[in-house]
Motif scaffolding. Structure first.
Motif, short mmCIF file in Angstrom:
data_model
loop_
_atom_site.label_atom_id
_atom_site.label_comp_id
_atom_site.label_asym_id
_atom_site.label_seq_id
_atom_site.Cartn_x
_atom_site.Cartn_y
_atom_site.Cartn_z
N TYR A 119 33.16 5.71 -24.99
CA TYR A 119 31.92 5.63 -25.76
C TYR A 119 32.06 4.80 -27.03
O TYR A 119 31.23 4.90 -27.94
CB TYR A 119 31.39 7.03 -26.07
N LYS A 120 33.09 3.98 -27.10
CA LYS A 120 33.19 3.04 -28.21
C LYS A 120 32.16 1.93 -28.00
O LYS A 120 32.11 1.29 -26.95
CB LYS A 120 34.60 2.45 -28.27
N MET A 121 31.31 1.72 -29.01
CA MET A 121 30.20 0.78 -28.87
C MET A 121 30.50 -0.61 -29.42
O MET A 121 29.74 -1.56 -29.17
CB MET A 121 28.94 1.34 -29.57
N GLY A 122 31.57 -0.75 -30.19
CA GLY A 122 31.89 -2.06 -30.76
C GLY A 122 32.75 -1.92 -31.98
O GLY A 122 33.32 -0.86 -32.26
N ASN A 123 32.85 -3.01 -32.74
CA ASN A 123 33.68 -3.01 -33.95
C ASN A 123 33.07 -3.97 -34.97
O ASN A 123 32.65 -5.07 -34.63
CB ASN A 123 35.11 -3.43 -33.62
N LEU A 124 33.06 -3.53 -36.23
CA LEU A 124 32.47 -4.35 -37.29
C LEU A 124 33.24 -5.64 -37.52
O LEU A 124 32.65 -6.68 -37.83
CB LEU A 124 32.42 -3.55 -38.60
N HIS A 125 34.54 -5.60 -37.38
CA HIS A 125 35.37 -6.74 -37.74
C HIS A 125 35.33 -7.86 -36.71
O HIS A 125 35.48 -9.04 -37.06
CB HIS A 125 36.80 -6.29 -37.99
N ASP A 126 35.13 -7.50 -35.44
CA ASP A 126 35.03 -8.57 -34.45
C ASP A 126 33.59 -8.86 -34.04
O ASP A 126 33.32 -9.68 -33.16
CB ASP A 126 35.90 -8.28 -33.21
N GLY A 127 32.65 -8.17 -34.69
CA GLY A 127 31.23 -8.47 -34.48
C GLY A 127 30.67 -8.02 -33.15
O GLY A 127 29.60 -8.49 -32.74
N THR A 128 31.34 -7.08 -32.47
CA THR A 128 30.85 -6.63 -31.17
C THR A 128 29.97 -5.40 -31.31
O THR A 128 30.15 -4.58 -32.21
CB THR A 128 32.02 -6.29 -30.24
N PHE A 129 29.01 -5.29 -30.40
CA PHE A 129 28.16 -4.09 -30.33
C PHE A 129 27.54 -4.04 -28.95
O PHE A 129 26.98 -5.02 -28.46
CB PHE A 129 27.06 -4.11 -31.39
N ASP A 130 27.66 -2.88 -28.31
CA ASP A 130 27.23 -2.70 -26.92
C ASP A 130 25.76 -2.28 -26.88
O ASP A 130 25.44 -1.09 -26.93
CB ASP A 130 28.11 -1.65 -26.24
N ASP A 131 24.88 -3.27 -26.75
CA ASP A 131 23.44 -2.96 -26.70
C ASP A 131 23.06 -2.23 -25.42
O ASP A 131 22.08 -1.48 -25.39
CB ASP A 131 22.62 -4.25 -26.82
N GLU A 132 23.82 -2.45 -24.35
CA GLU A 132 23.52 -1.75 -23.09
C GLU A 132 23.78 -0.24 -23.24
O GLU A 132 23.01 0.57 -22.73
CB GLU A 132 24.35 -2.33 -21.94
N MET A 133 24.87 0.11 -23.94
CA MET A 133 25.11 1.53 -24.18
C MET A 133 24.03 2.11 -25.07
O MET A 133 23.59 3.26 -24.88
CB MET A 133 26.49 1.75 -24.81
N LYS A 134 23.57 1.34 -26.02
CA LYS A 134 22.48 1.79 -26.88
C LYS A 134 21.23 2.10 -26.06
O LYS A 134 20.53 3.09 -26.29
CB LYS A 134 22.17 0.73 -27.94
N LYS A 135 20.96 1.27 -25.06
CA LYS A 135 19.80 1.50 -24.19
C LYS A 135 19.97 2.79 -23.38
O LYS A 135 19.00 3.50 -23.13
CB LYS A 135 19.61 0.31 -23.25
N VAL A 136 21.21 3.05 -22.97
CA VAL A 136 21.47 4.30 -22.25
C VAL A 136 21.10 5.50 -23.10
O VAL A 136 20.43 6.44 -22.65
CB VAL A 136 22.95 4.38 -21.81
N PHE A 137 21.51 5.47 -24.38
CA PHE A 137 21.19 6.59 -25.27
C PHE A 137 19.71 6.64 -25.60
O PHE A 137 19.15 7.72 -25.78
CB PHE A 137 22.05 6.53 -26.53
N ALA A 138 19.07 5.48 -25.67
CA ALA A 138 17.62 5.46 -25.91
C ALA A 138 16.87 6.15 -24.77
O ALA A 138 15.81 6.75 -24.98
CB ALA A 138 17.13 4.03 -26.07
N GLY A 139 17.42 6.05 -23.57
CA GLY A 139 16.80 6.68 -22.41
C GLY A 139 17.30 8.08 -22.13
O GLY A 139 16.99 8.65 -21.08
N THR A 140 18.08 8.63 -23.05
CA THR A 140 18.60 9.99 -22.89
C THR A 140 17.69 10.95 -23.64
O THR A 140 17.69 11.00 -24.86
CB THR A 140 20.04 10.07 -23.42
N HIS A 141 16.89 11.68 -22.89
CA HIS A 141 15.90 12.57 -23.48
C HIS A 141 15.73 13.78 -22.58
O HIS A 141 16.41 13.92 -21.56
CB HIS A 141 14.56 11.83 -23.67
N VAL A 142 14.83 14.67 -22.93
CA VAL A 142 14.72 15.93 -22.19
C VAL A 142 14.28 15.74 -20.75
O VAL A 142 14.53 16.61 -19.90
CB VAL A 142 13.78 16.92 -22.91
N TYR A 143 13.64 14.61 -20.45
CA TYR A 143 13.20 14.40 -19.07
C TYR A 143 14.26 13.67 -18.23
O TYR A 143 14.10 13.54 -17.02
CB TYR A 143 11.88 13.63 -19.04
#
Length: 456
Positions: A372-396
């Motif tokens: 569940y590591k999403m990225g790192n500030l120093h190398d400028g990475t960020f996992d937008d796909e994982m962010k979308k997974v969490f955005a779609g994580t809800h009670v339904y």
């Protein structure tokens, strides 16, 4: 969907989808065990025969017609209007960050989920450059959000307080450039809480979390210093002084309970008697093999203890005094917005955690879980796909939550606990769920009774 329960001498009825709460008589309570939509014109004969052993037949029919009318008025068994919001949910700008300013601690709490402060990755402190990049990242990812939240977390943040001050100064400067407003909080065990730190925190921090477990014997059994001695005497003196200086600004003392103190209502009252009126006491979730771990076998005792606590709080409030127990806070009028009800804390979507090395995770409890590591500030990475997974994580998207009466209050529970103890962020962690539902019943009872008293 409805949920009904008996507590403190009241029959309480919750209409799940509307959020309406009603205190009902015995006949209504029992009748709702036997009828549900679609309703017939008159009370079904078998139900009438069954309940006539206890109640007058005319009263049963009259009560039945009242229930039908409440259903027609969309007050009971109301339709679920929230799922359409869930299905159309999209990723949101990041508005909050848990900044791990220190992966080190001057306590060695036995139950610590963070491996006594270093999250399993070695003891280290965040440097100012990483802190600056964290502020810049939050500003960039916040899009048009004006108000941003940042919690200084650890380990123990006061072990790196000079960097805390530098980061606050940098963020305040960037506020003016970017049209943003930062709301800072800090969580501390209080050992290093000197008067100069108190002054800075009171000036800059919108909220403060003060960690203490309650009674001396409870606290010192689990919250030990590095040398094995207890922390209670030192932190209680510091916390009392801090709260006296805090004025009307927000704070709360945060305790925990384990198998060792299932009489935790006494810890809440102990903290209250010391002068703290903003209190949270959380259950420790741990591997069942740990000697202090709460298990399903403890639930009956825990449920009774929450009822005892609710009665104690009800008595304090009836005397015109103030106490705010965090887990009994509940708004029966408006409540959180639809998205908040569906997704809860926003972990991995609106909210992220950053480590001293600049690694980005969905929240503080995911830190160290490499999947569940999403990225790192120093190398400028960020996992937008994982962010979308969490955005779609809800009670339904969580099968057990979708059919649960408590879903709009717990918002699917803690994603990290679901993953760690139930194997997937979409699986409900049963032990956490059962405790949460009991707390909600107590909270609903307290609020309903207060509204009833006000109406009278």
């Amino acid at each position: 969907m409805i949920h009904k329960f008996k507590l403190s001498g009241f029959n309480i009825l919750l209409d799940v989808n509307s959020g309406g709460v009603h205190i009902v008589d015995d006949l209504t309570y029992d009748l709702l065990d036997n009828v549900e939509p679609p309703f017939e014109e008159h009370c079904p004969a078998d139900v009438l025969a069954k309940l006539s052993k206890t109640y007058d037949a005319n009263d049963i029919e009259e009560c039945y017609q009242e229930i039908v009318q409440l259903y027609n008025d969309k007050i009971l068994f109301s339709e679920d209007d929230y799922e359409k919001f869930a299905l159309s949910s999209v990723a949101s700008p990041i508005k909050a960050m848990c900044l791990h300013i220190a992966h080190d601690c001057n306590l060695r709490c036995e139950y610590c989920f963070a491996s006594t402060g270093d999250f399993g990755g070695g003891r280290k402190l965040m440097d100012f450059e990483t802190g600056k990049k964290a502020i810049d990242f939050l500003i960039e990812k916040s899009a048009d959000r004006k108000f941003l939240e940042l919690d200084f977390f650890g380990g123990e943040p006061l072990m790196n307080f000079e960097v805390v001050k530098q980061i606050v100064e940098y963020a305040r400067a960037r506020e003016k450039e970017c049209g943003k407003t930062f709301r800072f909080t800090i969580t501390t065990n209080g050992i290093l809480l000197t008067e100069d730190k108190m002054d800075f925190i009171n000036n800059e921090m919108s909220n403060v979390v003060l960690s203490i477990d309650g009674r001396k014997e409870v606290n010192d059994r689990m919250r030990k210093r590095v040398d094995g001695t207890g922390s209670y005497d030192k932190i209680t003196d510091n916390f009392k002084k801090f709260v006296s200086m805090r004025g009307d600004k927000d704070y709360y003392v945060r305790g925990t309970y384990t198998k060792y103190n299932l009489d935790f209502s006494n810890d809440v009252m102990h903290l209250y008697d010391m002068g703290f009126d903003q209190i949270s006491v959380e259950p420790v979730m741990a591997d069942p093999s740990e000697p202090y771990a709460i298990t399903e076998g403890d639930l009956a005792k825990i449920f009774k203890e929450y009822e005892v606590l609710a009665e104690k709080i009800q008595k304090i409030q009836a005397e015109g005094k103030f106490i705010n127990f965090f887990h009994f806070m509940l708004d029966l009028d408006q409540g959180p917005c639809a998205i908040k009800r569906l997704r809860g804390c926003g972990c991995g979507n609106e909210y992220v955690a950053v480590t001293p090395d600049g690694d980005i995770y969905p929240c503080h409890q995911f830190v160290g879980i490499e999947d569940y590591k999403m990225g790192n500030l120093h190398d400028g990475t960020f996992d937008d796909e994982m962010k979308k997974v969490f955005a779609g994580t809800h009670v339904y998207s969580k099968p057990e939550c979708k059919k649960c009466w408590a879903k709009f209050y717990c918002s699917g529970g803690c994603n990290a606990n679901n993953y760690i103890y139930a194997g997937d962020i979409h699986n409900a962690h049963k032990l956490s769920c059962e405790i949460q539902k009991k707390r909600l019943e107590c909270a609903i009872m307290l609020k309903a009774v207060k509204m009833l008293d006000t109406a009278e």
